[in-house]
Scaffold this motif. Sequence first.
Motif, short mmCIF file in Angstrom:
data_model
loop_
_atom_site.label_atom_id
_atom_site.label_comp_id
_atom_site.label_asym_id
_atom_site.label_seq_id
_atom_site.Cartn_x
_atom_site.Cartn_y
_atom_site.Cartn_z
N PHE A 116 0.83 -1.19 0.00
CA PHE A 116 0.00 0.00 0.00
C PHE A 116 0.87 1.24 0.00
O PHE A 116 1.92 1.28 0.62
N THR A 117 0.39 2.27 -0.69
CA THR A 117 1.03 3.58 -0.68
C THR A 117 -0.06 4.64 -0.60
O THR A 117 -1.22 4.38 -0.94
N LEU A 118 0.31 5.83 -0.16
CA LEU A 118 -0.66 6.92 -0.15
C LEU A 118 -1.02 7.30 -1.58
O LEU A 118 -0.15 7.35 -2.45
N ALA A 119 -2.29 7.57 -1.83
CA ALA A 119 -2.76 7.90 -3.17
C ALA A 119 -2.51 9.36 -3.52
O ALA A 119 -2.57 9.74 -4.69
N LYS A 120 -2.27 10.18 -2.52
CA LYS A 120 -1.99 11.59 -2.74
C LYS A 120 -1.09 12.08 -1.62
O LYS A 120 -0.89 11.37 -0.63
N PRO A 121 -0.54 13.26 -1.73
CA PRO A 121 0.35 13.76 -0.68
C PRO A 121 -0.34 13.79 0.68
O PRO A 121 -1.54 14.09 0.76
N ALA A 122 0.40 13.50 1.73
CA ALA A 122 -0.17 13.45 3.08
C ALA A 122 -0.85 14.77 3.46
O ALA A 122 -1.86 14.76 4.17
N GLU A 123 -0.34 15.88 2.96
CA GLU A 123 -0.92 17.19 3.29
C GLU A 123 -2.33 17.33 2.75
O GLU A 123 -3.10 18.17 3.22
N GLN A 124 -2.70 16.53 1.76
CA GLN A 124 -4.03 16.61 1.16
C GLN A 124 -5.01 15.63 1.77
O GLN A 124 -6.19 15.62 1.42
N ILE A 125 -4.55 14.79 2.69
CA ILE A 125 -5.43 13.82 3.34
C ILE A 125 -5.78 14.35 4.72
O ILE A 125 -4.90 14.61 5.54
N THR A 126 -7.07 14.51 4.97
CA THR A 126 -7.51 15.04 6.26
C THR A 126 -7.98 13.90 7.17
O THR A 126 -8.30 12.81 6.71
N VAL A 127 -8.00 14.20 8.45
CA VAL A 127 -8.52 13.24 9.42
C VAL A 127 -9.98 12.94 9.07
O VAL A 127 -10.42 11.80 9.10
N TYR A 128 -10.71 13.97 8.72
CA TYR A 128 -12.12 13.80 8.37
C TYR A 128 -12.28 12.81 7.22
O TYR A 128 -13.14 11.93 7.27
N SER A 129 -11.46 12.94 6.17
CA SER A 129 -11.59 12.05 5.02
C SER A 129 -11.28 10.60 5.40
O SER A 129 -11.90 9.67 4.88
N MET A 130 -10.34 10.41 6.32
CA MET A 130 -10.02 9.04 6.76
C MET A 130 -11.15 8.45 7.60
O MET A 130 -11.55 7.31 7.41
#
Length: 84
Positions: free
Chosen positions: A20-34
């Motif tokens: 597994f890898t992140l699909a986008k930069p970590a800065e663009q992933i929010t706690v809410y989206s997770m």
Amino acid sequence: MRKLVVADLVKSVSGNNGGFTLAKPAEQITVYSMVEAVEGEIHSYPNFGFIDRVFFLRHSHLLVSLQKRLMIFLTRLIMPGLRC
């Protein structure tokens, strides 16, 4: 992990060298989206807007710290040998 893949937060590669890898930069992933990816859409009753205040308050040092810690946790989960 499957729910995170479906939400396009992580990418999955099958096979011996997969993972597994992140699909986008970590800065663009929010706690809410997770949380939303894993738990589904969040509703509160009655809706006083508390969830919006917590998850969309982008300048909160606490939220930024929480997001960083969660990203480190997810990174370690996805890539166990990686040191963060």
